[in-house]
Design a protein around this motif. Sequence first.
Motif, PDB file in Angstrom:
ATOM      1  N   ASP A  55      57.717   1.733  10.312  1.00 40.15           N
ATOM      2  CA  ASP A  55      56.556   2.300  10.995  1.00 40.15           C
ATOM      3  C   ASP A  55      55.614   3.037  10.036  1.00 40.15           C
ATOM      4  O   ASP A  55      54.653   3.661  10.473  1.00 40.15           O
ATOM      5  N   GLY A  56      55.932   2.978   8.732  1.00 38.76           N
ATOM      6  CA  GLY A  56      55.082   3.617   7.742  1.00 38.76           C
ATOM      7  C   GLY A  56      55.364   5.089   7.534  1.00 38.76           C
ATOM      8  O   GLY A  56      54.685   5.763   6.770  1.00 38.76           O
ATOM      9  N   LYS A  57      56.383   5.600   8.232  1.00 34.54           N
ATOM     10  CA  LYS A  57      56.757   7.006   8.134  1.00 34.54           C
ATOM     11  C   LYS A  57      58.268   7.094   7.920  1.00 34.54           C
ATOM     12  O   LYS A  57      59.008   6.212   8.344  1.00 34.54           O
ATOM     13  N   VAL A  58      58.715   8.173   7.293  1.00 38.04           N
ATOM     14  CA  VAL A  58      60.142   8.395   7.094  1.00 38.04           C
ATOM     15  C   VAL A  58      60.563   9.598   7.937  1.00 38.04           C
ATOM     16  O   VAL A  58      60.095  10.721   7.711  1.00 38.04           O
ATOM     17  N   SER A  59      61.417   9.337   8.913  1.00 40.60           N
ATOM     18  CA  SER A  59      61.917  10.421   9.760  1.00 40.60           C
ATOM     19  C   SER A  59      63.033  11.166   9.023  1.00 40.60           C
ATOM     20  O   SER A  59      63.554  10.698   8.010  1.00 40.60           O
ATOM     21  N   ARG A  60      63.395  12.298   9.542  1.00 45.87           N
ATOM     22  CA  ARG A  60      64.512  13.054   8.980  1.00 45.87           C
ATOM     23  C   ARG A  60      65.779  12.201   8.977  1.00 45.87           C
ATOM     24  O   ARG A  60      66.527  12.165   8.013  1.00 45.87           O
ATOM     25  N   GLU A  61      66.003  11.499  10.076  1.00 45.47           N
ATOM     26  CA  GLU A  61      67.176  10.633  10.199  1.00 45.47           C
ATOM     27  C   GLU A  61      67.177   9.543   9.127  1.00 45.47           C
ATOM     28  O   GLU A  61      68.189   9.294   8.483  1.00 45.47           O
ATOM     29  N   GLU A  62      66.031   8.884   8.943  1.00 44.38           N
ATOM     30  CA  GLU A  62      65.922   7.840   7.925  1.00 44.38           C
ATOM     31  C   GLU A  62      66.176   8.405   6.527  1.00 44.38           C
ATOM     32  O   GLU A  62      66.871   7.788   5.715  1.00 44.38           O
ATOM     33  N   TYR A  63      65.598   9.572   6.255  1.00 40.88           N
ATOM     34  CA  TYR A  63      65.770  10.198   4.940  1.00 40.88           C
ATOM     35  C   TYR A  63      67.238  10.524   4.671  1.00 40.88           C
ATOM     36  O   TYR A  63      67.780  10.193   3.624  1.00 40.88           O
ATOM     37  N   VAL A  64      67.878  11.166   5.635  1.00 38.54           N
ATOM     38  CA  VAL A  64      69.281  11.570   5.458  1.00 38.54           C
ATOM     39  C   VAL A  64      70.180  10.352   5.287  1.00 38.54           C
ATOM     40  O   VAL A  64      71.023  10.316   4.385  1.00 38.54           O
ATOM     41  N   LEU A  65      70.005   9.334   6.107  1.00 43.31           N
ATOM     42  CA  LEU A  65      70.828   8.127   5.990  1.00 43.31           C
ATOM     43  C   LEU A  65      70.628   7.448   4.643  1.00 43.31           C
ATOM     44  O   LEU A  65      71.583   7.019   3.997  1.00 43.31           O
ATOM     45  N   MET A  76      63.198   3.753   2.500  1.00 40.60           N
ATOM     46  CA  MET A  76      63.740   4.699   3.487  1.00 40.60           C
ATOM     47  C   MET A  76      63.293   4.373   4.903  1.00 40.60           C
ATOM     48  O   MET A  76      63.996   4.666   5.862  1.00 40.60           O
ATOM     49  N   ASP A  77      62.138   3.773   5.037  1.00 38.10           N
ATOM     50  CA  ASP A  77      61.517   3.515   6.337  1.00 38.10           C
ATOM     51  C   ASP A  77      62.191   2.340   7.031  1.00 38.10           C
ATOM     52  O   ASP A  77      61.679   1.226   7.062  1.00 38.10           O
ATOM     53  N   SER A  78      63.336   2.591   7.616  1.00 42.36           N
ATOM     54  CA  SER A  78      64.159   1.509   8.172  1.00 42.36           C
ATOM     55  C   SER A  78      63.525   0.808   9.373  1.00 42.36           C
ATOM     56  O   SER A  78      63.833  -0.345   9.644  1.00 42.36           O
ATOM     57  N   SER A  91      58.419   8.010  -4.462  1.00 44.66           N
ATOM     58  CA  SER A  91      57.441   6.982  -4.792  1.00 44.66           C
ATOM     59  C   SER A  91      57.185   6.152  -3.546  1.00 44.66           C
ATOM     60  O   SER A  91      57.923   6.220  -2.568  1.00 44.66           O
ATOM     61  N   GLU A  92      56.147   5.363  -3.605  1.00 40.90           N
ATOM     62  CA  GLU A  92      55.830   4.490  -2.476  1.00 40.90           C
ATOM     63  C   GLU A  92      56.965   3.514  -2.201  1.00 40.90           C
ATOM     64  O   GLU A  92      57.272   3.208  -1.047  1.00 40.90           O
ATOM     65  N   SER A  93      57.617   3.042  -3.253  1.00 43.07           N
ATOM     66  CA  SER A  93      58.727   2.105  -3.049  1.00 43.07           C
ATOM     67  C   SER A  93      59.914   2.789  -2.358  1.00 43.07           C
ATOM     68  O   SER A  93      60.591   2.176  -1.536  1.00 43.07           O
ATOM     69  N   TYR A  94      60.157   4.058  -2.680  1.00 42.27           N
ATOM     70  CA  TYR A  94      61.228   4.786  -1.994  1.00 42.27           C
ATOM     71  C   TYR A  94      60.881   5.001  -0.527  1.00 42.27           C
ATOM     72  O   TYR A  94      61.742   4.886   0.348  1.00 42.27           O
ATOM     73  N   ILE A  95      59.630   5.312  -0.266  1.00 44.81           N
ATOM     74  CA  ILE A  95      59.209   5.488   1.130  1.00 44.81           C
ATOM     75  C   ILE A  95      59.465   4.199   1.909  1.00 44.81           C
ATOM     76  O   ILE A  95      60.016   4.231   3.005  1.00 44.81           O
TER      77      ILE A  95
END
Length: 86
Positions: free
Chosen positions: A26-36, A21-23, A14-18
């Motif tokens: 920047d409006g994007k979720v990197s692999r690193e952000e997702y995994v953490l 996750m977006d630590s 969902s937008e709230s999860y994005i």
Amino acid sequence: QKKIYQEQFSKGLSESYIRAMDSNNDGKVSREEYVLFMLQEMGMVSIHEIEELWKQFERLDVTKSGYIETEDLILMKQLRDQDVTC
């Protein structure tokens, strides 16, 4: 842990999860952000543990290149040798 992962996966993003996750915001979720984020959600790692690992990485990345390389190890050894001889 697997159950939490499956629940998250089945819900979809969902937008709230994005946003969560977006630590770096920047409006994007990197692999690193997702995994953490997922490791924290699954209770496998705490924010305190992640922060400690970041600090350790910063100390090991002597050249501040964003990577730990052989050059960092050489510089660490040189710095340690200087401290011992001073």
